[in-house]
Design an enzyme around this catalytic site. Structure first.
Site, PDB file in Angstrom:
ATOM      1  N   GLU A  19       0.758  -1.131   0.152  1.00 32.10           N
ATOM      2  CA  GLU A  19      -0.120  -0.009   0.210  1.00 32.10           C
ATOM      3  C   GLU A  19       0.928   1.292  -0.076  1.00 32.10           C
ATOM      4  O   GLU A  19       0.596   2.208  -0.596  1.00 32.10           O
ATOM      5  CB  GLU A  19      -0.917   0.050   1.336  1.00 32.10           C
ATOM      6  CG  GLU A  19      -2.076  -1.160   1.373  1.00 32.10           C
ATOM      7  CD  GLU A  19      -1.429  -2.237   1.792  1.00 32.10           C
ATOM      8  OE1 GLU A  19      -0.246  -2.673   1.931  1.00 32.10           O
ATOM      9  OE2 GLU A  19      -2.268  -3.036   2.687  1.00 32.10           O
ATOM     10  N   CYS A  70       0.518   1.576   7.213  1.00 26.48           N
ATOM     11  CA  CYS A  70      -0.032   1.867   5.960  1.00 26.48           C
ATOM     12  C   CYS A  70      -1.322   2.781   6.170  1.00 26.48           C
ATOM     13  O   CYS A  70      -1.496   3.705   5.277  1.00 26.48           O
ATOM     14  CB  CYS A  70      -0.393   0.665   5.082  1.00 26.48           C
ATOM     15  SG  CYS A  70       1.279  -0.143   4.342  1.00 26.48           S
TER      16      CYS A  70
HETATM   17  N1  THU Z   1       2.233  -6.376   3.973  1.00 28.46           N
HETATM   18  C1  THU Z   1       1.789  -5.697   3.259  1.00 28.46           C
HETATM   19  O1  THU Z   1       2.356  -5.535   1.924  1.00 28.46           O
HETATM   20  N2  THU Z   1       0.759  -4.869   3.652  1.00 28.46           N
HETATM   21  C2  THU Z   1      -0.004  -4.814   4.582  1.00 28.46           C
HETATM   22  O2  THU Z   1      -0.747  -4.090   4.900  1.00 28.46           O
HETATM   23  C3  THU Z   1       0.489  -5.628   5.587  1.00 28.46           C
HETATM   24  C4  THU Z   1       1.657  -6.723   5.497  1.00 28.46           C
HETATM   25  C5  THU Z   1       3.474  -7.392   3.781  1.00 28.46           C
HETATM   26  C6  THU Z   1       4.758  -6.680   4.396  1.00 28.46           C
HETATM   27  C7  THU Z   1       5.520  -8.001   4.382  1.00 28.46           C
HETATM   28  O3  THU Z   1       6.156  -8.265   3.124  1.00 28.46           O
HETATM   29  C8  THU Z   1       4.269  -9.146   4.437  1.00 28.46           C
HETATM   30  O4  THU Z   1       3.322  -8.493   4.112  1.00 28.46           O
HETATM   31  C9  THU Z   1       4.208 -10.136   5.667  1.00 28.46           C
HETATM   32  O5  THU Z   1       3.907  -9.016   6.656  1.00 28.46           O
END
Ligand code: THU
Length: 160
Positions: A75, A115
């Site tokens: 995000e 985020c």
């Molecule tokens: N992650 C996201 O990309 N967005 C979120 O809102 C939650 C978590 C990703 C971060 C990391 O690369 C993986 O998910 C595991 O936490």
């Protein structure tokens, strides 16, 4: 002392197929972006797609790092990409999808707290709400009608 109640209205779609056409195609872009995530450590892939008021769609995905905290969520990759490329355009909607290597993610995956904070900056700046739609790999899609609906009592520039 008084007690106050904070209420939020969300819409829940039973499946991707129930989404309005425009949001289905935005979600398809989030799903496609998810496939390009760099997530060798968690193997949890997240894709995000932002629809701007100039009809452009900006996508992002999670980018991990061997130094774990140096990685970044989908995000924030997407919103910073959008703001750096189109600083004067408003974001109308955000679609998010996530999937794991070990199991099928059936529950909607909500954006993390950091985020929400980052996204709220731009929602406040543009003075118009951003519709947020999030899902797992299959199953229900949750729609909040603003980023700030996901972040009550947010910290913003008024405190500075
Ligand atoms: N992650 C996201 O990309 N967005 C979120 O809102 C939650 C978590 C990703 C971060 C990391 O690369 C993986 O998910 C595991 O936490």
């Amino acid at each position: 002392m008084k007690k106050l109640e904070i209420k939020t209205q969300i819409s829940v779609y039973e499946s991707f197929e129930d989404l309005p056409n425009q949001i289905q195609s935005l979600m398809e872009k989030a799903i496609a972006a998810k496939e390009k995530a760099y997530a060798p450590y968690s193997k949890f892939r997240v894709g995000a797609a932002l629809l701007l008021d100039n009809a452009k769609v900006i996508t992002g995905n999670n980018q991990e790092n061997a130094a774990y905290p140096s990685g970044m969520c989908a995000e924030r990759v997407a919103i910073w990409k959008a703001s750096s490329e189109y600083p004067n355009n408003k974001v109308i909607a955000l679609a998010i999808s996530a999937s794991a290597a070990s199991h099928i993610v059936k529950e909607p995956v909500a954006p993390c707290g950091a985020c929400r904070q980052a996204l709220s900056e731009y929602e406040i700046k543009q003075k118009d709400k951003i519709e947020v739609y999030f899902m797992g790999e299959t199953g229900k899609v949750i729609n909040t009608h603003a980023v700030l609906d996901l972040l009550p009592l947010a910290f913003d520039k008024s405190f500075l």
